[in-house]
Write a protein that holds these residues in place. Structure first.
Motif, PDB file in Angstrom:
ATOM      1  N   GLU A 194      -5.374  39.677  33.785  1.00  7.60           N
ATOM      2  CA  GLU A 194      -4.264  38.978  34.448  1.00  7.60           C
ATOM      3  C   GLU A 194      -3.136  39.980  34.660  1.00  7.60           C
ATOM      4  OE1 GLU A 194      -3.188  35.433  32.074  1.00  7.60           O
ATOM      5  OE2 GLU A 194      -5.086  35.797  31.084  1.00  7.60           O
ATOM      6  N   HIS A 321      -3.015  40.798  30.528  1.00  4.50           N
ATOM      7  CA  HIS A 321      -3.902  40.184  29.535  1.00  4.50           C
ATOM      8  C   HIS A 321      -5.350  40.495  29.889  1.00  4.50           C
ATOM      9  CE1 HIS A 321      -0.615  36.981  28.602  1.00  4.50           C
ATOM     10  NE2 HIS A 321      -0.290  38.202  28.205  1.00  4.50           N
ATOM     11  N   ARG A 434      -2.038  26.673  22.390  1.00  4.64           N
ATOM     12  CA  ARG A 434      -2.520  27.907  21.804  1.00  4.64           C
ATOM     13  C   ARG A 434      -1.409  28.935  21.587  1.00  4.64           C
ATOM     14  NH1 ARG A 434      -5.054  29.785  27.392  1.00  4.64           N
ATOM     15  NH2 ARG A 434      -4.623  31.957  26.989  1.00  4.64           N
ATOM     16  N   GLU A 448      -8.726  37.235  24.364  1.00  3.59           N
ATOM     17  CA  GLU A 448      -7.687  37.691  25.275  1.00  3.59           C
ATOM     18  C   GLU A 448      -6.878  38.765  24.542  1.00  3.59           C
ATOM     19  OE1 GLU A 448      -4.942  34.595  26.411  1.00  3.59           O
ATOM     20  OE2 GLU A 448      -4.466  35.628  28.267  1.00  3.59           O
TER      21      GLU A 448
HETATM   22 MG    MG Z   1      -3.648  34.750  29.615  1.00  2.00          MG
END
Ligand code: MG
Ligand code: ADP
Length: 705
Positions: A194, A321, A434, A448
């Motif tokens: 990302e 990420h 999360r 991640e």
């Molecule tokens: Mg992420």
């Protein structure tokens, strides 16, 4: 205008469909085999592929070709050659041979090599990575390649990445075999990076030398409004940004890049683009192209795309990420917990292998995301600290707890049966609450890795990740292959691994001060800066890991150690020179001008004839106060500028060969002085007339779009 995404998608890529269409059947099959097995490509096959590729590229408007590679600078490099070949009659034809396709020999003397390449053998060579498709970009056929020295040492980021995928494949296959998965032929990693970035107006950018030379602001007073209202995150996308994103998507789609989601990020002017995940090396190639395309498209929209990890102090920086998992050639995600006892046991083994890997090689993971830019971001308010830890979530932690203690998941007071027989409770996927403060988080069916910096190639992080997990799997396979009773051995292995590496699991707030203290008690590493992390290359256990898995030989490790230290020092040096330049040529003269204006106002006021009846003079308190304040700050800033200059001179007195000592000097002295200087400059900005301040303000840059 109607847009036809399926039609444009991959239209500039020499992908599988095109190959099948353009190549004779036997050639296609032979190439396909090379792609799948990684075997050497036959030159006769390469010749036919080259011609088909060239004809296709010319149809797409290409006149040139290039071996597209990823040197240690972290960005991509290309050297364009045209297809033209002169004929006896004065005409030219367009030519491209198999030899040119599979091997290139760029003059590589200007790429960082960390001493590998002596100047007398300055040439390196590039070799086609046929698993990553060729593509046409800006009229050039780009062939993804690895880049090596003549001695065969890797000089790039792709080669070690490909090697790490090989070793992970080999070790994962051994484990799968033990679970009876004989039909699996290949295990690949999947990566979904990302990408975060800032967009600012180009006209403002051009007025700031710090952005032009350093990609980040070296000065800038806080604007009255920052990101405290959280009103940017997922907010409505402004039309100008929308137009940029639309074009960005189309450009990426043409190049076969699966751009999927886009949204505003937490900081003003910050955005994110997430692609659909792909095979590791391909995802990395695509991310490199994505960064380049982002910058180019931004310019067309009169924006500048900033990929630096921390362009603006006081608002969130940008990360990348790195979502990561392992998948079989049958399409099975190995980090999917599954629903049968067998699948669960296999999942738990891969999971514990990762837990062990992250704990054993915290130093290397930290190292893999180290850069001068990322140092500003890690441990600041928006990014995980430099301490590596794993978030597994409460449900999975409960499972690991009960395995370790030998109790039942649902009923902790009763005793549980062996792994391999029991079924895991359903694990919620990607829970919305999360934890986003963990550097390395399990998100239901993948991990991640959140510490990667926005501007860096994720090849480094993935190379390390693949290698350390391969090492855990290797140790596991060595043990399990010898076992007489597989289930018992498996049970014991998982249990002891959890017990031994429990300390790396942390589900709490990674940004908190308490975690730093707690982590220290647990004996976890806290390598705060790049300069603390890079020497980890040379740790004996790490050299052993790299050489045993054939990721780097010792020469390559040394060279990377040197290149990375040198890159760090160079970046800080440029920043320091830029700061000096801006202060001397722009900031201090501007403040001086303002002080002059104020002084003249005082004189003017005092010279006004107020007539006989007025007893007192006009008040000049404000002017005098400001003159005093700014003169004081100006002197202090000037002092720091001089100090900075002296420090840069003193670096020249250090032993040139001692790259670590030099980097340490930059970290301890130069950065500290730059920080002091900034403090005074920012105070001057806050107290100066906007008309005289020579630089666009944070407010203008962050809120003007
Ligand atoms: Mg992420
Ligand atoms: P978030 O911002 O909540 O993390 P996003 O949708 O922005 O979620 O990003 C998730 C990323 O994870 C996407 O790039 C997606 O393709 C990737 N991803 C999903 N599954 C996998 C997988 N199995 N392996 C690697 N990456 C994955």
């Amino acid at each position: 205008m109607k847009s036809n995404v399926p039609e444009i998608f991959g239209s500039m890529v020499f992908n599988d469909a095109i190959m099948r269409d353009k190549l004779p059947k036997d050639i296609y099959r032979s190439l396909k085999k090379t792609i799948e097995t990684g075997n050497k490509l036959d030159i006769n096959v390469a010749n036919v592929v080259a011609i088909a590729m060239k004809d296709w590229a010319i149809e797409k408007g290409a006149t040139h070709y290039t071996h597209w590679f990823q040197p240690m600078t972290g960005i991509t490099a290309e050297k364009h050659d045209s297809f033209i070949s002169p004929q006896n009659d004065g005409r030219v034809i367009m030519e491209f041979s198999g030899k040119e396709l599979i091997k290139g020999e760029p003059d590589a003397s200007s790429f960082p090599s960390g001493g590998i390449r002596a100047t007398f053998e300055a040439r390196g060579y590039t070799a086609w990575d046929p698993t990553s498709y060729a593509f046409v970009k800006d009229g050039t056929l780009c062939i993804p390649t690895a880049f090596c020295s003549y001695g065969g040492e890797s000089l790039d980021k792709k080669t070690p990445m490909l090697r790490s995928m090989e070793t992970l494949n080999e070790q994962a296959l051994r484990i799968l075999k033990l679970f009876g998965n004989d039909s699996v032929k290949r295990v690949n990693t999947t990566v979904g990076p990302e990408q975060e970035y800032f967009l600012i107006d180009r006209s403002l950018y051009e007025k700031r030398k710090d952005l032009i030379y350093c990609d980040r602001t070296l000065f800038g007073a806080r604007p009255p409004k920052g990101q405290e209202l959280d009103d940017h995150y997922f907010g409505a996308i402004k039309p100008r940004v929308q137009a940029f994103m639309k074009e960005l998507n189309e450009e990426l789609w043409k190049l076969g890049i699966l751009a999927k989601t886009e949204h505003n990020e937490a900081a003003p002017a910050q955005h994110e683009m997430a692609p659909i995940f792909d095979t590791g090396n391909i995802a990395i190639d695509h991310n490199q192209i994505t960064m380049e395309v982002m910058k180019n498209v931004a310019k067309r929209h009169k924006f500048i795309c900033l990929l630096h990890e921390k362009p603006f102090e006081g608002v969130n920086g940008s990360g990348k990420h790195n979502n990561w998992s392992m998948v079989t050639d049958n399409g099975v995600n190995l980090l999917e917990p599954g629903s049968s006892p067998r699948e669960n046991a296999q999942f738990l083994l891969f999971l514990t292998a990762i837990i062990k890997a992250v704990d054993d090689y915290q130093d290397l993971l930290r190292l893999s995301i180290a850069s001068a830019g990322n140092d500003h971001r890690l441990g600041a308010a928006e990014a995980p600290p430099a301490i590596m830890s794993i978030f597994v979530g409460d449900d999975l932690e409960l499972v690991l707890d009960s395995i370790e203690k030998g109790t039942d998941f649902d009923n902790p007071s009763s005793v549980k049966m062996d792994i391999g027989v029991s079924v895991l409770p359903k694990l919620p996927k990607d829970t919305t609450d999360r934890n986003r403060t963990s550097p390395f988080a399990f998100t239901g069916n993948k991990f991640e890795f959140r510490s990667c910096g926005s501007s860096m190639s994720v090849a480094g992080a993935n190379t390390i990740l693949n290698t350390i997990v391969a090492e855990s799997l290797k140790q596991f396979a060595d043990e399990l292959e010898e076992a007489k009773n597989f289930n018992q051995a498996l049970d014991k292995l998982i249990k002891t691994t959890i017990k031994e590496h429990r300390r790396i699991i942390f589900n709490g707030d990674g940004y908190s001060k308490e975690w730093e203290e707690e982590a220290e008690k647990r004996g976890l590493l806290n390598l705060k800066t790049t300069v603390d992390a890079i020497p980890m290359y040379l740790e004996e256990k790490n050299i052993k890991l790299f050489t045993e898995h054939k990721i780097f030989n010792e020469v390559e490790i040394r060279s990377r150690y040197e290149i990375e230290l040198e890159a760090y020092s160079k970046i800080i040096n440029i920043e320091a020179l830029t700061a000096i330049d801006m202060c001397k040529k722009e900031i201090l003269p501007a403040v001086n001008k303002y002080i002059g204006q104020l002084s003249r106002t005082v004189l003017d006021k005092r010279s006004i004839d107020l007539g006989k009846n007025m007893s007192s003079e006009l008040s000049c308190n404000m002017e005098i106060d400001l003159i005093r304040l700014l003169s004081n700050l100006e002197d202090k800033a000037y002092y720091e500028v001089n100090k900075l200059e002296r420090e840069l001179i003193d670096i020249g007195k250090l032993d040139e060969g001692d790259k670590l000592a030099i980097a340490k000097y930059y970290k301890d002295k130069v950065i500290a002085t730059m920080n002091d200087l900034r403090k005074y400059v920012d105070q001057m900005e806050s107290n100066c007339d906007k008309e005289v301040w020579p630089l666009p303000s944070y407010g203008e840059m962050l809120f003007s779009v």
